[in-house]
Scaffold this motif. Structure first.
Motif, short mmCIF file in Angstrom:
data_model
loop_
_atom_site.label_atom_id
_atom_site.label_comp_id
_atom_site.label_asym_id
_atom_site.label_seq_id
_atom_site.Cartn_x
_atom_site.Cartn_y
_atom_site.Cartn_z
N ALA A 96 0.83 -1.20 0.00
CA ALA A 96 0.00 0.00 0.00
C ALA A 96 0.87 1.25 0.00
CB ALA A 96 -0.95 0.00 1.20
N ALA A 97 1.93 1.25 0.79
CA ALA A 97 2.83 2.39 0.84
C ALA A 97 3.49 2.61 -0.52
CB ALA A 97 3.88 2.20 1.92
N LEU A 98 3.88 1.53 -1.17
CA LEU A 98 4.49 1.65 -2.49
C LEU A 98 3.49 2.17 -3.53
CD1 LEU A 98 6.71 -1.55 -2.55
CD2 LEU A 98 7.49 0.84 -2.51
N ARG A 99 2.23 1.76 -3.42
CA ARG A 99 1.20 2.28 -4.34
C ARG A 99 1.02 3.79 -4.15
NH1 ARG A 99 -1.23 -2.61 -3.39
NH2 ARG A 99 -2.48 -1.80 -1.68
N VAL A 100 0.95 4.22 -2.89
CA VAL A 100 0.80 5.65 -2.61
C VAL A 100 2.00 6.41 -3.16
CG1 VAL A 100 0.74 7.39 -0.77
CG2 VAL A 100 -0.72 5.37 -0.62
#
Length: 90
Positions: free
Chosen positions: A14-18
């Motif tokens: 999720a952090a990488l997507r953001v």
């Protein structure tokens, strides 16, 4: 270090997507700035810090005015406020 498929993997994903979304947005904004400065080279561009919230009152407007009209050397980061964003030429 995170293990592939470990308990923190969904959070890391999720952090990488953001991060990817923000980088895409930053690239798009830079592209728009490049187009604008190419079309209007006579317009100076001023870099100011982002406001923590909406600017909707006189105090906020004064703070923004100070940031827009202040001297170049008085920025907390040392980055000059007045600069022309270079158009990327390929």
């Amino acid at each position: 270090m995170l293990e592939a498929g470990g308990p923190d993997a969904p959070l890391a994903a999720a952090a990488l997507r953001v991060h990817a979304e923000r980088m895409t947005l930053a690239a798009r904004e830079q592209h728009l700035a490049d187009r604008f400065t190419s079309a209007h080279p006579e317009v100076a561009v001023r870099t100011v810090p982002a406001a923590a919230g909406d600017v909707h009152d006189l105090d906020g407007l004064r703070t923004m005015a100070d940031a827009l009209t202040g001297a170049d050397g008085d920025t907390p980061t040392g980055t000059p406020r007045t600069r022309i964003l270079p158009a990327r030429r390929g």
